[in-house]
Structure formats: structure tokens, C-alpha cells
Write an enzyme that holds these catalytic residues in place. Structure first.
Site, PDB file in Angstrom:
ATOM      1  N   ARG A 199       0.841  -1.213   0.000  1.00 52.99           N
ATOM      2  CA  ARG A 199       0.000   0.000   0.000  1.00 52.99           C
ATOM      3  C   ARG A 199       0.872   1.257   0.000  1.00 52.99           C
ATOM      4  NH1 ARG A 199      -1.393   0.817   6.079  1.00 52.99           N
ATOM      5  NH2 ARG A 199       0.096  -0.608   6.971  1.00 52.99           N
TER       6      ARG A 199
ATOM      7  N   GLU B  90     -18.455   4.938   2.248  1.00 58.42           N
ATOM      8  CA  GLU B  90     -17.825   4.265   1.114  1.00 58.42           C
ATOM      9  C   GLU B  90     -18.754   4.181  -0.091  1.00 58.42           C
ATOM     10  OE1 GLU B  90     -18.089   3.065   4.224  1.00 58.42           O
ATOM     11  OE2 GLU B  90     -16.037   3.095   4.984  1.00 58.42           O
TER      12      GLU B  90
HETATM   13  C1  LIG Z   1     -17.580   0.877   7.276  1.00 53.35           C
HETATM   14  C2  LIG Z   1     -16.275   1.203   7.902  1.00 53.35           C
HETATM   15  N1  LIG Z   1     -15.442   2.045   7.264  1.00 53.35           N
HETATM   16  C3  LIG Z   1     -14.243   2.317   7.789  1.00 53.35           C
HETATM   17  C4  LIG Z   1     -13.846   1.745   8.968  1.00 53.35           C
HETATM   18  C5  LIG Z   1     -12.458   2.009   9.526  1.00 53.35           C
HETATM   19  N2  LIG Z   1     -12.508   2.855  10.697  1.00 53.35           N
HETATM   20  C6  LIG Z   1     -12.424   2.345  11.941  1.00 53.35           C
HETATM   21  S1  LIG Z   1     -12.588   3.499  13.142  1.00 53.35           S
HETATM   22  C7  LIG Z   1     -12.744   4.751  11.992  1.00 53.35           C
HETATM   23  C8  LIG Z   1     -12.967   6.153  12.438  1.00 53.35           C
HETATM   24  C9  LIG Z   1     -14.171   6.198  13.303  1.00 53.35           C
HETATM   25  O1  LIG Z   1     -14.457   7.500  13.714  1.00 53.35           O
HETATM   26  P1  LIG Z   1     -15.592   7.743  14.788  1.00 53.35           P
HETATM   27  O2  LIG Z   1     -16.839   7.042  14.377  1.00 53.35           O
HETATM   28  O3  LIG Z   1     -15.687   9.188  15.036  1.00 53.35           O
HETATM   29  O4  LIG Z   1     -15.047   6.954  16.055  1.00 53.35           O
HETATM   30  P2  LIG Z   1     -14.112   7.492  17.223  1.00 53.35           P
HETATM   31  O5  LIG Z   1     -13.523   8.806  16.851  1.00 53.35           O
HETATM   32  O6  LIG Z   1     -15.020   7.630  18.386  1.00 53.35           O
HETATM   33  O7  LIG Z   1     -13.086   6.435  17.449  1.00 53.35           O
HETATM   34  C10 LIG Z   1     -12.660   4.231  10.693  1.00 53.35           C
HETATM   35  C11 LIG Z   1     -12.734   5.025   9.471  1.00 53.35           C
HETATM   36  C12 LIG Z   1     -14.746   0.873   9.610  1.00 53.35           C
HETATM   37  N3  LIG Z   1     -14.449   0.257  10.765  1.00 53.35           N
HETATM   38  N4  LIG Z   1     -15.950   0.624   9.062  1.00 53.35           N
END
Ligand SMILES: Cc1ncc(C[n+]2csc(CCOP(=O)(O)OP(=O)(O)O)c2C)c(N)n1
Lengths: 283, 322
Positions: free
Chosen positions: B17, B65
Site C-alpha cells: 500500500r 464508502e
Molecule cells: C464501514 C467502515 N469504514 C471504515 C472503517 C475504519 N474505521 C475504523 S474506526 C474509523 C474512524 C471512526 O471514527 P468515529 O466514528 O468518530 O469513532 P471514534 O472517533 O469515536 O473512534 C474508521 C474510518 C470501519 N471500521 N468501518
């Protein structure tokens, strides 16, 4: 509504304990979703030590309240609480994230007693919670459903599909809690994908919505105590403004600490800081 | 042939990546039609390099997405060439309909570059594993499906993708993957690479399983067993000729992939073999029809035989049946 000061104080203590356990668990795994686990501690502590009707000796007790951790990567905060509440012995987590451990980065309902739903892919939990709340209505049951979402998670369209359906079906027995820590993964939510005006959005979708300081135990308890009867007709949303990485000075509001590594030495420093905060509270 | 402009030749492992991120910047500088889309994952999938280098052609859609792939389709119908990235689990499953209906059906030139494939998310568990994506995407008409064996092949594939017609699903990993190609070689989409000659048995592999197959072949060679190793980097269109040639010349075929045994590389090769009606012994290595346990990726590969040892054992087992 005034919340019993002794309760507030006891749960504030508990929040410090849980934060320290989050750090210990991270040491076992080497890394974890620290930022988002630390921001939601007061919410989970208030739910699991006061609000939720659950029975650790009968995880599937039919009358229990349902809790869906839609931000599944927050499992790091949920696991030690379920252990402390007696759903399973703490030792079970000693191989956290290791081969064949029931405890991975995201919770698995078929492996961990007390976990209501397997989550980890964002934007799924609120729909599942709507299904729970509809079931309670169909069965004329009095239990409630609570769902904790990340603020970044609200980017997902499915969250809003679920929100519409909850108000269509008048699910006054459903509570959404938003961990509004202001960050998703790539950075601040208002830069990556702006959410504001967030409260107005939930209101427009038909939800009674309050905004609170989600790291203030008194405010969290007060919001939960103030929920109207579950027989009501409007779903309830609590937007909990929190600090990502709360309690650990070098993690607070730092995007890099969404997911980070902590070794044993660092963990000791961090836990010392958390203890200091406890003392600073004068308890 | 694509020049080996970007490569890593002096290391044994390199994150595919990371290479993707670097090459994106290169092709973006050369071609003003290229746009890069991410879904709150620019640091994980390295599209952040492009965001820094060419911010005006970088778009971050947050954790949304499906919207991102729909937007990619909108770019493509207007002549842009979108490279849209997220984790393989979300690209292939959450967005399956956007991929099929908005991108593959109108035959749009969208590049879906999906990282953190297979079991590379180890202890992230099933929500973050992607062991169905090859099967899903290869069943979409018009879709080209590429699984580079290492960072160098990823660079070649990304270069080749710029002028290739139609949609492409490219699957890359998460870790520091072993380097297979330490010298320049001919790469073309749809044309398998024989990375090791041999006439006793053939292992057809993709992604990180190519290196595992090479290692198994080395061990087998010590016992006098000569294994042909084919890097089937393009699952679709499949290089049927390479499959049939190997079947005729070696009589035993084994596929190896970091994917369910159902419908992926193994499935694609089985379809070709069955229709050709050749007298060949055939077996598939992949994740059996289960959701994987959790654990560090290497432990998971060992558990399910997705490593050199697993391939070695399978070859011995198949030879026993000869
Ligand atoms: C559908 C999906 N897309 C991307 C991710 C990858 N991912 C894990 S945590 C995160 C950020 C989450 O942000 P938020 O909902 O604000 O959670 P917090 O800041 O409270 O950890 C992402 C993009 C995922 N788990 N699921």
C-alpha cells in the site's frame, strides 16, 4: 433533575479504573483504538453501572435492556466493563487480540457473554438497534435499546436510514448516544466530513435530542435519568461532547492516537497521570 | 511493457500500500485526468501521499464508502480516471451494488484499489477480513480483477491500469509483504508470470501466496520435486492458456490464495480445468468455508495452511495420489 452526588462520585472513580484497564489491555495487544475508547468511558460506565437493566449471571435474560456498540472499535472500553460487571472473569482477556482469543479488536456476540451484537464495520449498529426496539414493541416488553455511535460513523448513510425508520415507527424505547469527540480517523470531523449542525439534523429526523458534556459524569447520568418513559413516541438522541483520548494528556485531541501503541513503560506513565486526575478530584 | 520506474529491489519486505501511494502521485503528475478518492482512510491506504502532492484532485468522503464509489462513477462518465480506495471488506461488500451497478454495468474506467485484503487485518476479526472479494468482483461482468504479488508488481499494475479500459478491482494487503520480484520483468494485465519452472507439479498463486509458493518450491526441490510456480496476478480475465499448459505439462495443479476456497482464484482455475476435461489432479488452498478465528496474520496463515508449509504439505499429499 438532581443526581445523587454519591453515585456521581462512585462512577467517576469507576471511570478512572476503567481507563487504567483500557491501558492494560492495550499493553497486552501492543496497540489499540485508544482515542475512541477513552472518549466514551463515562457513557459506558453510566450505562453499565447504573442505567442498563442487565444480569451478568444471565446474559440472555429476556427482560434485559439491549446495548449495541455500533462503534465496534470501542470494544477496548467495553471488555473491561463487562468483566468487572461479572459477565466473565477478567483472566479471559489475558490473551486479548491473540490467536483464538474471544476478544479481538471488534466484539463478537458469539464469543463474548454480554455482547449483544457483533460489530466493527461502521454504520450498522443503529439499524440493528431499530430491530431490537421494534421487537420490544411487538412483544409489549418494557426493555429499552441503547446504541452508541461514533461521530465519524454518522457519515454513513445507513445511520440516517435507521434514524428515519426509528421515527417512522415511533420508537420511544430507543436511545442513540453519539460519542461526539470531534474526530474520525483522518482528522477532525469538520474537516473530513462536516456534521454540524448535528443536533438540528437529529431533530429534523424526528428525534428528541439533547447535547451534553459526555465526559462529565453528572451530565451523562442526568441525561440518562431524564429520558422519558420508554412507552413514548419519539426516539431519543444524546449527543455527548467528549474529548478523543480523554484523560491522557498526550493523546487528547490527537488524530494519531485514534489507533496507537503503548508499551509497559509508557503504560505506567499514563496510569500515573490517570491516578493524579483521581486525586485532583479530591477523592 | 511498463518501465520499472518505481521499485524496491534491496529489501525483502515492503508494504504494497505504501508503493500504491507513491505510484499514485507519479501517475497523477503525468495524467491530469486522474483523481483520487478516499473514505476517511487516507493514512491507512496511503492515498494521503496524493492528498499532499496534488490536493486539488484529492477527495475525502469520510466514512461513507458507498457514496465514494457513486461519486467515482460520476467522475468517470465525465472522462476523469478515479482511483478510489478503502478496505477490501468495505469496497467489495458494503459497496457491492455501487461496484456492479454504477461502475461495472456502465463499464466505467474506475480503479477500485482495496487494501487490507484477506486475513491481513488478523485480530480485527471478520468485520475487517476480506475473504470473499475476489469471488464477488470477478462475478461482475466487465470487471478486471488484479491481485499483485508484491509492491513491485503493484507499481506495474497501477501504471498499467491508467490506459486499460473498463473497471478494475485491485486487491492489496496491509503489512510489509515479501518482495517476489527483485529484477525487472514483463508485466501485462491478463498475462500470468511463471516465476519458477518445474514439471512435476504446478502451484498457481496470487498475492502473498506467490512468495509462499516459491518457498515451498525451494524446499520441494531439495527432495527432487520440481514445482512450477505461476503468479496469477490477474484473476480476471484469467490466463487460461497458462493454466491449461501447466495442466498438460505437470498433471497436478494446486491453487493458493488468501481468500475463501469458494469462488476465488481456485474457483476460476477449476472452471477452466473442468471445461477443458483434462485428466488432472487438482486442489485448492484457501480459507475453508468458515469465518476465520482471530489472531496475528501469520498465525492465521499457519492455521489455515496459507503459507509455505501448507503448500509444501499439499504438494506432498497430491503427489502421493499420483
Ligand atoms: C464501514 C467502515 N469504514 C471504515 C472503517 C475504519 N474505521 C475504523 S474506526 C474509523 C474512524 C471512526 O471514527 P468515529 O466514528 O468518530 O469513532 P471514534 O472517533 O469515536 O473512534 C474508521 C474510518 C470501519 N471500521 N468501518
Amino acid at each position: 433533575m438532581t443526581v445523587d452526588p454519591a453515585l456521581i462520585s462512585r462512577l467517576e472513580e469507576k471511570a478512572v479504573d476503567i481507563r487504567k484497564k483500557i491501558i492494560d489491555l492495550t499493553v497486552i495487544a501492543g496497540s489499540g483504538h485508544l482515542g475512541g475508547a477513552l472518549s466514551m468511558v463515562e457513557i459506558l460506565v453510566a450505562l453499565y453501572y447504573h442505567t442498563l437493566k442487565v444480569d451478568p449471571s444471565q446474559p440472555k435474560w429476556p427482560e434485559r435492556d439491549r446495548f449495541i456498540l455500533s462503534k465496534g472499535h470501542g470494544a477496548l472500553a467495553l471488555y473491561p466493563i463487562l468483566a468487572d460487571r461479572g459477565f466473565y472473569p477478567e483472566e479471559l482477556m489475558s490473551n486479548f487480540n491473540g490467536l483464538d482469543s474471544p476478544f479481538g479488536m471488534h466484539p463478537d456476540m458469539n464469543k463474548i457473554p454480554g455482547v449483544e451484537m457483533s460489530t466493527g464495520s461502521l454504520g450498522h449498529g443503529l439499524s440493528v438497534a431499530v430491530g431490537c426496539a421494534l421487537t420490544a414493541r411487538l412483544d409489549c416488553a418494557s426493555w429499552r435499546t441503547f446504541c452508541l455511535l461514533g461521530d465519524g460513523e454518522l457519515n454513513e448513510g445507513t445511520v440516517w436510514e435507521a434514524a428515519m425508520s426509528a421515527s417512522k415507527y415511533k420508537l420511544g424505547n430507543l436511545v442513540a448516544l453519539v460519542d461526539r469527540n470531534g474526530f474520525s480517523l483522518d482528522g477532525p470531523t469538520e474537516e473530513i466530513m462536516p456534521l454540524e449542525p448535528l443536533k438540528e439534523k437529529w431533530i429534523a429526523f424526528g428525534w428528541d435530542t439533547v447535547e451534553i458534556d459526555g465526559n462529565n459524569m453528572a451530565e451523562v447520568l442526568n441525561a440518562l435519568e431524564s429520558l422519558p418513559e420508554a412507552s413514548g413516541e419519539r426516539p431519543q438522541c444524546i449527543i455527548a461532547r467528549t474529548v478523543k483520548g480523554k484523560g491522557v494528556s498526550f493523546m487528547e485531541n490527537q488524530s494519531e492516537w485514534h489507533y496507537g501503541c503503548v508499551d509497559e513503560q509508557k503504560a505506567e506513565e499514563v496510569k500515573a497521570e490517570l491516578e493524579l486526575a483521581r486525586k485532583g478530584r479530591g477523592c | 511493457m511498463q518501465a520499472f520506474t518505481f521499485n524496491v529491489l534491496d529489501v525483502d519486505r515492503f508494504a504494497t500500500r505504501e508503493m500504491y501511494g507513491k505510484v499514485l502521485v507519479e501517475i497523477g503528475r503525468e495524467n491530469p485526468d486522474i483523481v483520487v478518492l478516499s473514505a476517511d482512510m487516507m493514512r491507512s491506504n496511503k492515498t494521503g501521499d496524493f492528498a499532499k502532492a496534488i490536493p486539488e484532485r484529492f477527495f475525502n468522503f469520510g466514512i461513507a464508502e458507498q457514496n465514494m464509489f457513486g461519486v467515482a462513477a460520476g467522475f468517470a462518465i465525465n472522462g476523469k480516471i478515479p482511483y478510489a480506495s478503502t478496505f477490501a471488506a468495505f469496497a467489495s461488500m458494503r459497496c457491492a451494488e455501487q461496484l456492479r451497478t454504477d461502475i461495472a454495468y456502465p463499464n466505467l474506467k474506475v480503479r477500485i484499489v482495496a487494501s487490507h485484503s484477506g486475513l491481513s487485518m488478523g485480530n480485527g476479526g471478520t468485520t475487517h477480513h476480506a475473504t470473499e472479494d475476489i469471488a464477488i468482483t470477478r462475478s461482475m461482468a466487465n470487471m478486471t480483477v488484479i491481485v499483485p504479488a508484491d509492491a513491485n508488481e503493484c507499481a506495474k499494475a497501477v501504471y498499467a491500469s491508467v490506459d486499460y479500459p473498463g473497471p478494475i478491482y485491485m486487491r492489496i494487503g496491509r503489512g510489509a509483504e515479501p518482495i517476489v520480484y527483485k529484477q525487472d520483468y514483463d508485466f501485462a494485465i491478463g498475462k500470468a508470470v511463471t516465476v519458477r519452472e518445474g514439471n512435476d507439479v504446478t502451484v498457481i498463486a496470487c498475492g502473498i501466496m506467490v512468495m509462499a509458493a516459491i518457498k515451498a518450491a525451494r524446499k520441494l526441490a531439495e527432495e527432487g520435486i520440481e514445482t512450477r510456480v505461476i503468479d496469477m496476478h490477474t484473476i480476471k480475465p484469467l490466463d487460461e492458456e497458462a493454466v491449461l499448459k501447466a495442466a498438460r505439462e505437470t498433471g497436478i495443479l494446486i491453487t493458493a490464495e488468501e481468500h475463501s476456497i469458494i469462488g476465488g482464484l481456485g474457483g476460476a482455475v477449476a472452471e477452466v480445468l473442468a471445461e477443458a476435461g483434462l485428466p488432472v489432479k487438482f486442489s485448492r488452498i484457501g480459507l475453508p468455508d468458515v469465518y476465520s478465528t482471530i489472531g496475528p496474520p501469520d498465525d492465521l496463515y499457519a492455521r489455515y495452511g496459507l503459507d509455505a508449509e501448507g503448500i509444501y504439505k499439499k504438494v506432498k499429499e497430491m503427489l502421493g495420489k499420483k
